[in-house]
Design an enzyme around this catalytic site. Structure first.
Site, PDB file in Angstrom:
ATOM      1  N   THR A  50       0.898  -1.158   0.000  1.00  0.00           N
ATOM      2  CA  THR A  50       0.000   0.000   0.000  1.00  0.00           C
ATOM      3  C   THR A  50       0.928   1.198   0.000  1.00  0.00           C
ATOM      4  OG1 THR A  50      -0.126   0.220   2.401  1.00  0.00           O
ATOM      5  CG2 THR A  50      -1.778  -1.201   1.376  1.00  0.00           C
ATOM      6  N   HIS A  51       0.528   2.252  -0.679  1.00  0.00           N
ATOM      7  CA  HIS A  51       1.387   3.443  -0.838  1.00  0.00           C
ATOM      8  C   HIS A  51       2.748   3.055  -1.428  1.00  0.00           C
ATOM      9  CE1 HIS A  51      -1.569   5.461   1.784  1.00  0.00           C
ATOM     10  NE2 HIS A  51      -1.567   4.293   2.408  1.00  0.00           N
ATOM     11  N   SER A  81      19.698   0.372 -23.895  1.00  0.00           N
ATOM     12  CA  SER A  81      19.886   1.775 -24.236  1.00  0.00           C
ATOM     13  C   SER A  81      20.781   1.887 -25.460  1.00  0.00           C
ATOM     14  CB  SER A  81      20.526   2.476 -23.036  1.00  0.00           C
ATOM     15  OG  SER A  81      21.185   3.655 -23.452  1.00  0.00           O
ATOM     16  N   LYS A 119      22.018  -1.379 -19.762  1.00  0.00           N
ATOM     17  CA  LYS A 119      20.605  -1.212 -19.460  1.00  0.00           C
ATOM     18  C   LYS A 119      19.739  -2.382 -19.938  1.00  0.00           C
ATOM     19  CE  LYS A 119      18.703   1.921 -18.151  1.00  0.00           C
ATOM     20  NZ  LYS A 119      18.314   3.126 -17.493  1.00  0.00           N
ATOM     21  N   GLU A 162       6.337   0.022 -20.226  1.00  0.00           N
ATOM     22  CA  GLU A 162       6.081   1.464 -20.162  1.00  0.00           C
ATOM     23  C   GLU A 162       5.098   1.896 -21.250  1.00  0.00           C
ATOM     24  OE1 GLU A 162      10.600   1.899 -20.100  1.00  0.00           O
ATOM     25  OE2 GLU A 162       9.958   3.784 -19.215  1.00  0.00           O
ATOM     26  N   TYR A 208     -29.036  12.118 -38.459  1.00  0.00           N
ATOM     27  CA  TYR A 208     -27.643  12.145 -38.900  1.00  0.00           C
ATOM     28  C   TYR A 208     -27.130  13.571 -39.056  1.00  0.00           C
ATOM     29  CZ  TYR A 208     -23.310  11.470 -41.352  1.00  0.00           C
ATOM     30  OH  TYR A 208     -21.978  11.511 -41.677  1.00  0.00           O
TER      31      TYR A 208
HETATM   32  N1  ARG Z   1     -18.879   9.322 -44.642  1.00  0.00           N
HETATM   33  C1  ARG Z   1     -20.032   9.526 -43.820  1.00  0.00           C
HETATM   34  C2  ARG Z   1     -19.713   9.169 -42.373  1.00  0.00           C
HETATM   35  O1  ARG Z   1     -18.741   8.563 -42.141  1.00  0.00           O
HETATM   36  C3  ARG Z   1     -21.152   8.650 -44.289  1.00  0.00           C
HETATM   37  C4  ARG Z   1     -22.476   9.299 -44.245  1.00  0.00           C
HETATM   38  C5  ARG Z   1     -22.490  10.513 -45.063  1.00  0.00           C
HETATM   39  N2  ARG Z   1     -23.798  11.014 -45.191  1.00  0.00           N
HETATM   40  C6  ARG Z   1     -24.015  12.158 -45.764  1.00  0.00           C
HETATM   41  N3  ARG Z   1     -25.243  12.528 -45.864  1.00  0.00           N
HETATM   42  N4  ARG Z   1     -23.055  12.924 -46.227  1.00  0.00           N
HETATM   43  O2  ARG Z   1     -20.417   9.526 -41.472  1.00  0.00           O
END
Ligand code: ARG
Length: 478
Positions: A153-154, A275, A281, A288, A315
């Site tokens: 711990t710590h 290294s 080393k 890491e 969309y």
């Molecule tokens: N390349 C677009 C995307 O990755 C696909 C959809 C594009 N739709 C549009 N109405 N331009 O999201």
């Protein structure tokens, strides 16, 4: 394509900003799969002639074969994977190619592609986290697991533990990750295909059929949600962050453990470097690098959420920026976990000399509690005795029982100060350090690992069968 109504092509710099072909390479397989399933449905429902449907499907399969053989590249000229495939199809089969995009939009296409590709990536992440757990469990169950080292711990010696408990605990975390990846994958169960741009379609599509062919349980409930929902991407990036936090903790165990003087871990030669300047080393670079991966992973989660923030439902082109973040996130996480699985499997877990012989001090306090003292009184007296002892004895020298009993006459005569290797057995509480509990821990972790692996395998086979039915070469998905 798609610019006939404008008087000029898209500005050159604008086209570069608009293009997603680089990240879309990872979507090529699933994009072709979605298109084949869509074209078959268009033929089966009579939305397009059956002969056109057959020609489209055959054409898409030739593209899939070429892509699997590395003979099909995405052309930046055509903006994204969807337009690339459609353009190439029409180039190969002529006029019928123009029927493929009936009753769909790139908006439902990209949502479908993301669902399919994430499902695949999550399976890979389930496998990789289970593999890390398996490497750790093997070490925990071997002879090294029964040896005793300091629990910290710590980052200071706290109480002595079996290596098996430390390794089994790291394994438990990675099994939880496998389970988390699985839950996220299983929630990706609805097909966006057929949602169109935002509102569905007036054509008589069969969304159930396409959902089934792509291995989803059902079509999505709202076209509006389907084209804008990116929850699975956020979920995946969160789970990647958690898994990489676990990875960073194990990597830190390796970095600190291989520090000369600590000497409790020896990494195998395959996972150390030297290294360019100092020939003596033996650097834990790979540990890491794994440790560092959690940083960008958390950054990607925040970036993704920030892209989505305050977007109207439906969309929006902003969503395109989320895609490379998710794809890079799952890829880097998988890579880090795969390296870690092998690093953990090849490391040796050693027993360094005892640096503090007094880690059993809690056992003395507990014995005094059993003799009737309040714990605080016991803690104070043991603390005072230890600080007095520090003036006379080396920290690493074993505690002498005659001295102990002189200082604490309340102790029953049979009480012995636990030696460095006896200590873990004293703590018999459930889930504690005694071997009985450690054995249970290892059995539980291994049981859960097996369940996770069986589920992953079942799903992998199910998806392979569906892809075979669509005539998609498996190589596109490796
Ligand atoms: N390349 C677009 C995307 O990755 C696909 C959809 C594009 N739709 C549009 N109405 N331009 O999201």
């Amino acid at each position: 394509m798609l610019r006939d109504r404008f008087s000029a092509p898209l500005d050159r710099a604008a086209a570069a900003l608009s293009s997603s072909v680089v990240e879309d390479r990872a979507l090529l397989g699933v994009d072709l799969w979605g298109s084949i399933v869509h074209a078959e449905m268009l033929g089966a429902t009579g939305i397009i002639p059956k002969t056109s449907s057959r020609r489209i499907v055959a054409g898409l399969r030739t593209i899939a074969r070429d892509a699997a053989a590395g003979r099909f590249e995405l052309d930046p000229e055509h903006e994204d994977v969807h337009l690339n495939v459609e353009t190439e199809l029409t180039r190969r089969i002529g006029a019928d190619g123009e029927r493929l995009h009936t009753a769909r939009s790139r908006n439902d296409q990209v949502a479908t592609d993301l669902a399919l590709v994430l499902r695949e990536s999550l399976l890979g992440l389930e496998a990789a986290s289970a593999r890390v757990a398996d490497s750790l469990l093997r070490a925990a169950r071997g002879s090294e697991g029964r040896t005793v080292v300091d629990g910290w711990t710590h980052t200071q010696p706290a109480q002595r533990l079996y290596w098996g408990q430390i390794l089994g605990t790291h394994a438990l975390r990675f099994v939880r990750d496998a389970e988390r990846f699985r839950r996220i994958r299983e929630r990706i169960d609805s097909s966006p295909l057929g949602s169109g741009a935002i509102a569905g379609t007036s054509l008589p599509v069969d969304r159930r059929a396409t959902a089934r062919a792509l291995g989803f349980a059902r079509p999505t409930a709202s076209s509006l949600d389907a084209v804008s929902d990116r929850d699975a991407g956020s979920d995946a990036l969160y789970a990647c962050s958690v898994a990489l936090l676990h990875a960073s903790s194990l990597a830190e165990e390796f970095v600190l453990g291989s520090l000369p003087g600590v000497d409790r871990v020896r990494l195998s030669d395959g996972f150390v470097t030297t290294s360019s300047l100092m020939p003596h080393k033996r650097n834990p670079d790979l540990a890491e690098l794994v440790r560092a991966e959690s940083g960008p992973a958390i950054g990607r989660l925040v970036s993704h959420l920030t892209v989505l923030k305050a977007l109207p439902v439906g969309y929006q082109r902003d969503l395109q920026l989320g895609k490379p973040i998710v794809l890079e996130g799952v890829l880097r996480t998988r890579l880090a976990l795969e390296v870690l699985a092998r690093m953990a499997g090849e490391a040796s877990y050693r027993v360094p000399p005892v640096v503090d012989a007094a880690t059993g001090s809690v056992e003395v306090a507990d014995a005094l509690v059993r003799a009737g003292l309040p714990f605080r009184t016991a803690h104070r007296r043991v603390g005072a005795w230890l600080s007095q002892r520090e003036g006379t004895a080396d920290r690493a020298a074993p505690v002498r029982n005659d001295e102990l009993h002189r200082a604490f006459p309340e102790l029953p005569s049979e009480f012995l100060f636990p030696g460095a290797v006896e200590e873990p057995e004293r703590r018999t509480s459930a889930g504690g350090s005694a071997w009985r509990s450690v054995r249970k821990l290892l059995a539980e972790v291994d049981g859960r690992r097996r369940i996770a692996e069986r589920a992953r395998l079942r799903e992998t086979l199910r998806l392979m069968r569906l892809r075979r039915a669509a005539g998609i070469p498996e190589r596109l998905f490796e």
